[in-house]
Scaffold this motif. Structure first.
Motif: not given
Length: 729
Positions: A141-163
């Motif tokens: 929805r908010i279309r942030v800069q590509a680098k921030l997009h990748h950080i938040l997206h990867w954090e969201g996916v990879l942190i699930d099994p860790i958490g």
């Protein structure tokens, strides 16, 4: 309990979850908030329609399988190239950041509620995760800069099994009798090893099977789903609670291998993921004890505020202290950390189990976690766009255009766009056309638009609209369908001739068709000359015929397509002028090579055509070439269907591609099929020039590809009219 209460609960929760997802999409808001509210309303403390306790132990199984599907889909859709650009930041967030969040939240809970430190550790472990189910829609929805997009997206996916791991280990530590650290470390390492090994094995095996086409397309999606569930079950059987990591790794491996049928699988899994999220949130929200929220009162509000305003920013600034990110980018990352379905599901499972064990404050786990979910999703979801714009990390709404086709026509249209200050990028597989576009000062990419990844090309970030401008109408349709998924709220146009789209198939098509009555395809081929287009300005012209207008500059917009009428706001138009090009033809066909024949036998018609061509190509031997063509005719008919025959061959005696068209006045029959032949296209090409030969065959196939076009050609009354119809098509 009514015997069908469990069935009613499950079906109502599933149906309501799907409906609420649709409502949230329509309202352009986070589905999590809508699902939570809906689940509470239909739960036992609301309307009493959904009773999760009726599912008994099945509730835990449903939760586990649904979360496994969600994580598997998350792994499938990961962008490895995006990860490589931010890998250092991701690893810091997943290591240093995780422990900062865990320790910080533990201290906050201990300070506010005064619980036992081990219980605080358990509760804090539940809110480590963010999750793709809430991060994905927000980023979309908010279309942030590509680098921030990748950080938040990867954090969201990879942190699930860790958490999940840390939460499970905290739970076991809390309920164990000895709670030794050696036990915790051993379980962590064992779960990690089993999950990763089985996940990698399943991912590679699935990729190996898919690449061999052993599974039919109708069964492909269900097969992959079943294998993902089997992976989850086997990992969990090997060692409890290792299944979630395993399916995430399997999805990541399968997605990174780019198996040919992967796109359809991803689309199916995304739909299944949304169904799972809807079902889970309704069931879990309906199971909440609302009185507990009131009982903990303002302390919960204080805890949520502390996590959002202190713990998350501390996480980012500590883990990113050596990063090249600016302080504004870090502030944005420190503000965005909504929690989702994984946190909710683990909290509910733990609360149920501790409740059975008679643990005091067991319900706090749900109350606390759902408060964090609601607080972060609502507050951060509402403010993310404003905060991003204030910090300058949000990309502007893309208004530029992507034109698929860097041929002469595409370059003319791109020039008209740039003439009015609009960004445009051309995409073409033909390197020569791309070089010609670049020489004209245009931006062009030499790739296949059906395979191109827009994340790899920064020049596409400013483009939010598409014009599919190839000579293949079916390809234009596929391009619009693919880019509709890649571009948010895109305006899509596609070229095609009249007759391709019908009332029966219109609802299946994506994009608006343009210029259906204009003969533009001849300028969509490699090395074609410049099309007869001219720019007309309002102050020098009363206005062109609307049917000949390709582009309209109106105000600060450029609008493709024929306008219904001209407006006073129109500044200028790009107009097609076909007055002087009737005799040109993209095919190697001259008027003298179009004949009506009195022959009654196909073999004799071929002989007549070859002797006719011998006058222009004296190097050929008509009788010898007739033997070769007829031998092929008896083995593999040249009949394309609908009465159209296309005999063609290469010969060293031919110095240039030459086409001849014959329309027999009497019925001829195909020697192999006994079907009637009504028109013959004969193509002779020199040896060593297959590209031009194939291009001619392709153009002829498109020429007679629609019923309306075929009928116009077959209805020609004489050779002159027949040549004109073919040349202008």
């Amino acid at each position: 309990m009514h015997p069908n209460e469990s069935l009613t609960t499950f079906t109502l929760a599933a149906a309501l979850g799907v409906c609420l997802f649709t409502v949230a999409t329509y309202l352009r808001t986070s589905p999590i908030v809508v699902l939570l509210l809906g689940g509470v309303i239909v739960g036992p403390e609301g309307l009493g329609l959904v009773h999760p306790d009726s599912l008994g132990e099945g509730l835990g199984t449903i939760i586990s399988l649904a979360v496994a599907i969600i994580l598997f889909e998350g792994g499938l859709t990961l962008d490895l190239n995006g990860y490589r650009s931010v890998s250092q930041e991701i690893w810091r967030v997943l290591t240093i950041g995780v422990f900062v969040t865990w320790i910080g939240t533990t201290a906050l809970l201990r300070l506010i509620f005064g619980f036992d430190i081990v219980f605080c550790v358990l509760a804090a472990s539940l809110v480590i995760v963010t999750g793709p189910t809430v991060i994905g829609p927000l980023l979309h929805r908010i279309r942030v800069q590509a680098k921030l997009h990748h950080i938040l997206h990867w954090e969201g996916v990879l942190i699930d099994p860790i958490g999940v791991f840390l939460a499970l280990l905290s739970f076991e530590f809390f309920v164990s009798t000895d709670g030794t650290s050696q036990l915790v470390i051993k379980d962590l390492l064992l779960r990690f090893a089993v999950g990763v090994v089985l996940g990698i094995a399943f991912g590679f095996v699935l990729d190996w099977v898919l690449r061999r086409d052993w599974i039919g397309k109708p069964h492909l999606n269900t097969f992959v789903l079943a294998m993902a569930m089997l992976n989850f079950a086997l990992a969990d059987m090997a060692i409890s609670e290792s299944g979630l990591l395993s399916v995430t790794v399997a999805g990541l491996v399968l997605g990174s291998r780019n198996a040919p049928p992967l796109r359809d699988i991803v689309r199916y899994k995304m739909a299944l993921k949304d169904f799972s999220i809807g079902l889970l949130f309704v069931l879990l929200a309906a199971n909440l004890d609302l009185a507990a929220f009131v009982r903990y009162g303002w302390h919960l509000v204080l805890a949520v505020a502390g996590i959002m305003l202190i713990v998350r920013p501390l996480n980012i600034f500590v883990s990113m202290r050596r990063s090249l990110l600016t302080w504004k980018e870090k502030l944005f990352l420190g503000w965005i950390a909504p929690r989702g379905i994984v946190a909710a599901s683990m909290a509910s499972v733990f609360a149920l189990e501790l409740g059975r064990r008679g643990v005091e404050n067991a319900v706090f786990l749900e109350s606390f976690t759902y408060s964090v979910i609601a607080g972060t999703v609502v507050v951060q979801g509402i403010t993310a766009g404003s905060v991003g714009r204030w910090l300058g990390v949000v990309r502007p709404v893309p208004t530029g255009w992507i034109i698929v086709g860097a041929h002469a026509l595409g370059r003319c249209i791109a020039t008209f766009f740039t003439r009015h200050g609009i960004d445009v990028v051309l995409i073409d597989t033909n390197a020569r056309e791309v070089r010609d576009a670049e020489r004209e000062g245009l931006i062009a990419i030499n790739e296949d638009a059906m395979q191109l990844n827009p994340q790899k090309h920064a020049e596409l970030y400013r483009c939010g609209n598409l014009l599919a401008l190839t000579a293949n109408a079916d390809l234009n349709r596929m391009l619009c369908r693919r880019w509709a998924e890649l571009l948010e709220d895109a305006t899509l146009f596609r070229w095609e001739k009249s007759g391709y789209q019908t009332a029966e198939n219109e609802h299946l098509l994506v994009g608006k068709r343009v210029w259906t009555e204009l003969p533009l395809s001849r300028w969509m081929h490699p090395n074609s000359e410049s099309p007869p287009l001219q720019v007309e300005r309002r102050e020098t012209n009363a206005g062109p015929e609307t049917g000949n207008v390709l582009m309209t500059a109106r105000g600060n917009q450029v609008i493709p397509g024929n306008p219904h009428e001209l407006h006073k706001e129109d500044v200028e138009w790009l107009v097609y002028d076909g007055s002087g090009e009737q005799d040109s033809c993209v095919l190697p066909l001259t008027a003298e090579n179009v004949i009506f024949s009195e022959q009654t036998d196909l073999h004799e018609l071929y002989r007549e055509m070859l002797h006719h061509l011998h006058q222009q190509l004296p190097g050929i031997d008509p009788e010898q070439m007739l033997v070769e063509i007829w031998r092929r005719e008896e083995d593999y008919t040249s009949l394309l269907g609908h009465g159209i025959a296309l005999p063609h061959t290469w010969s060293p005696a031919v110095d240039r591609a030459t086409l001849m068209v014959a329309r027999p006045r009497h019925q001829l029959l195909c020697p192999l099929t006994d079907l009637p032949i009504e028109i013959v296209f004969m193509l002779l090409s020199p040896v060593g020039e297959p590209d031009e030969h194939l291009a001619c065959l392709s153009h002829i196939a498109r020429l007679i590809g629609t019923e309306s076009q075929r009928q116009r050609i077959l209805d020609a009354g004489d050779a002159e009219q027949l040549h004109r119809l073919i040349a202008c098509s």
